[in-house]
Design a protein around this motif. Sequence first.
Motif, short mmCIF file in Angstrom:
data_model
loop_
_atom_site.label_atom_id
_atom_site.label_comp_id
_atom_site.label_asym_id
_atom_site.label_seq_id
_atom_site.Cartn_x
_atom_site.Cartn_y
_atom_site.Cartn_z
N THR A 64 37.64 12.13 84.83
CA THR A 64 37.00 10.87 85.25
C THR A 64 37.98 9.72 85.20
O THR A 64 38.01 8.86 86.10
N LEU A 65 38.83 9.67 84.16
CA LEU A 65 39.83 8.61 84.07
C LEU A 65 40.87 8.75 85.17
O LEU A 65 41.36 7.74 85.70
N ARG A 66 41.23 9.97 85.52
CA ARG A 66 42.19 10.18 86.62
C ARG A 66 41.64 9.58 87.91
O ARG A 66 42.35 8.88 88.64
N ARG A 67 40.37 9.86 88.19
CA ARG A 67 39.75 9.32 89.39
C ARG A 67 39.68 7.80 89.34
O ARG A 67 39.94 7.11 90.34
N ASN A 117 30.62 -1.99 79.56
CA ASN A 117 30.32 -0.56 79.67
C ASN A 117 31.51 0.21 80.25
O ASN A 117 31.80 1.34 79.83
N ILE A 118 32.19 -0.39 81.22
CA ILE A 118 33.36 0.26 81.81
C ILE A 118 34.47 0.41 80.77
O ILE A 118 35.07 1.48 80.62
N ALA A 119 34.73 -0.68 80.03
CA ALA A 119 35.76 -0.62 78.99
C ALA A 119 35.40 0.41 77.92
O ALA A 119 36.25 1.20 77.48
N ALA A 120 34.12 0.43 77.54
CA ALA A 120 33.68 1.41 76.55
C ALA A 120 33.79 2.82 77.10
O ALA A 120 34.17 3.77 76.38
N GLY A 121 33.47 3.01 78.39
CA GLY A 121 33.59 4.33 79.01
C GLY A 121 35.02 4.82 79.01
O GLY A 121 35.29 6.00 78.74
N ILE A 122 35.97 3.91 79.28
CA ILE A 122 37.38 4.29 79.25
C ILE A 122 37.80 4.71 77.85
O ILE A 122 38.51 5.71 77.65
N MET A 123 37.34 3.97 76.84
CA MET A 123 37.69 4.32 75.46
C MET A 123 37.06 5.65 75.05
O MET A 123 37.69 6.46 74.36
N LEU A 124 35.81 5.89 75.47
CA LEU A 124 35.15 7.16 75.16
C LEU A 124 35.90 8.33 75.79
O LEU A 124 36.06 9.39 75.18
N LEU A 125 36.37 8.13 77.03
CA LEU A 125 37.07 9.20 77.72
C LEU A 125 38.48 9.40 77.16
O LEU A 125 39.00 10.52 77.16
N ALA A 126 39.09 8.31 76.68
CA ALA A 126 40.45 8.41 76.16
C ALA A 126 40.47 8.99 74.74
O ALA A 126 41.27 9.89 74.44
N GLU A 147 27.17 14.44 80.73
CA GLU A 147 28.13 13.76 81.59
C GLU A 147 28.54 12.44 80.95
O GLU A 147 27.69 11.71 80.43
N ILE A 148 29.85 12.14 81.00
CA ILE A 148 30.36 10.86 80.51
C ILE A 148 30.89 10.10 81.72
O ILE A 148 31.91 10.47 82.31
N GLY A 149 30.18 9.05 82.12
CA GLY A 149 30.60 8.25 83.26
C GLY A 149 31.26 6.97 82.79
O GLY A 149 31.38 6.70 81.60
N LEU A 150 31.70 6.16 83.76
CA LEU A 150 32.35 4.89 83.42
C LEU A 150 31.34 3.83 82.98
O LEU A 150 31.70 2.89 82.29
N PHE A 151 30.07 3.97 83.36
CA PHE A 151 29.06 3.00 83.00
C PHE A 151 28.11 3.51 81.92
O PHE A 151 27.71 2.76 81.05
N ALA A 152 27.74 4.77 82.00
CA ALA A 152 26.76 5.31 81.07
C ALA A 152 27.04 6.79 80.83
O ALA A 152 27.77 7.43 81.58
N THR A 153 26.44 7.31 79.75
CA THR A 153 26.58 8.72 79.39
C THR A 153 25.21 9.37 79.46
O THR A 153 24.23 8.83 78.96
N ALA A 165 22.42 6.71 78.27
CA ALA A 165 22.78 5.68 77.28
C ALA A 165 23.95 4.86 77.80
O ALA A 165 24.95 5.43 78.26
N PRO A 166 23.88 3.52 77.74
CA PRO A 166 25.03 2.68 78.12
C PRO A 166 26.23 2.99 77.23
O PRO A 166 26.10 3.21 76.03
N ASN A 167 27.40 3.02 77.83
CA ASN A 167 28.61 3.36 77.08
C ASN A 167 28.88 2.38 75.95
O ASN A 167 29.40 2.78 74.90
N SER A 168 28.57 1.10 76.17
CA SER A 168 28.83 0.11 75.12
C SER A 168 28.01 0.41 73.87
O SER A 168 28.45 0.15 72.75
N THR A 169 26.80 0.95 74.05
CA THR A 169 25.96 1.33 72.90
C THR A 169 26.60 2.47 72.13
O THR A 169 26.62 2.47 70.89
N LEU A 170 27.13 3.45 72.83
CA LEU A 170 27.75 4.60 72.17
C LEU A 170 29.06 4.23 71.50
O LEU A 170 29.43 4.83 70.48
N TRP A 171 29.78 3.26 72.05
CA TRP A 171 31.09 2.92 71.53
C TRP A 171 31.01 2.04 70.28
O TRP A 171 31.89 2.08 69.43
#
Length: 268
Positions: A64-67, A117-126, A147-153, A165-171
């Motif tokens: 997902t980060l590659r894309r 959410n995008i920033a949190a998604g990047i951190m979750l993926l990294a 699925e782990i997306g850039l906005f939500a999981t 779930a919004p990524n910011s909540t998970l992060w």
Amino acid sequence: MEIDPQNAFSAIQTGIRQASALVVTYSFSVVGAVLLLIIGFVVAGLVERWVYAGLGQVGGFDLTLRRFFSKIARYVVLGLVVVMVLGQFGIQTASVIAAIGAVGLAIGLALQGTLQNIAAGIMLLALRPLRIGEYVQVGSISGTVEEIGLFATRLRAADGVYVLAPNSTLWTQPVKNFTRNGVRRNDITITASNEHDIDWVQKSLLGLAEGDKRVKKDPAPSAFVAELGDSTVAITLRYWTSVSDFQSAKVDLNKSVRNTLKANSTIQ
């Protein structure tokens, strides 16, 4: 008022010459702009593929980060092409860049939550505190990650319910990952009367655990007195299993412990 035919003809000729000059001038600008757009789209596509392939050479880099980063590279190139095209028509590129910056700032402020959410998604993926297929609990949210997306999981709860779930909540909350370590521990605690043979109860519990092939030999299961009461004693059987065997072993051993000790009138 009479119109002088000669002056009118001269004015028309002058207008035609000026229009022709404008057409010639802007024709070159239009042709140049079209060529820039074509070349820009080709280059943007090449850059996107290069970035995608290059990140693929980095071990463990998330798909997902590659894309995401390859798309960002493409849009950066296209943005530069648009600025160059506007420059073909005499528009000051510095003003365009400043306007784009102002618009970007306004959009960023308006979509602050989305960008979080995008920033949190990047951190979750990294950093990968959770991966697809793992069972996690984050605050009041729990389930198997699908699925782990850039906005939500997207997760699937234990009862099959769909959870987004919004990524910011998970992060921003501690993550309990029940799958990551590969093994899990379980405690079965029973309450017995002080009149019963505590040693026999401990040996019985250990025998049940050691006789189950799903229970790990290392660390070995143990049975111990967990708590003393006035007339009762709490005895705990502690054992480890693989994550895949955890639930089935828990259910079966709970039943075996109950049946064994109930038959000897040990459980209160």
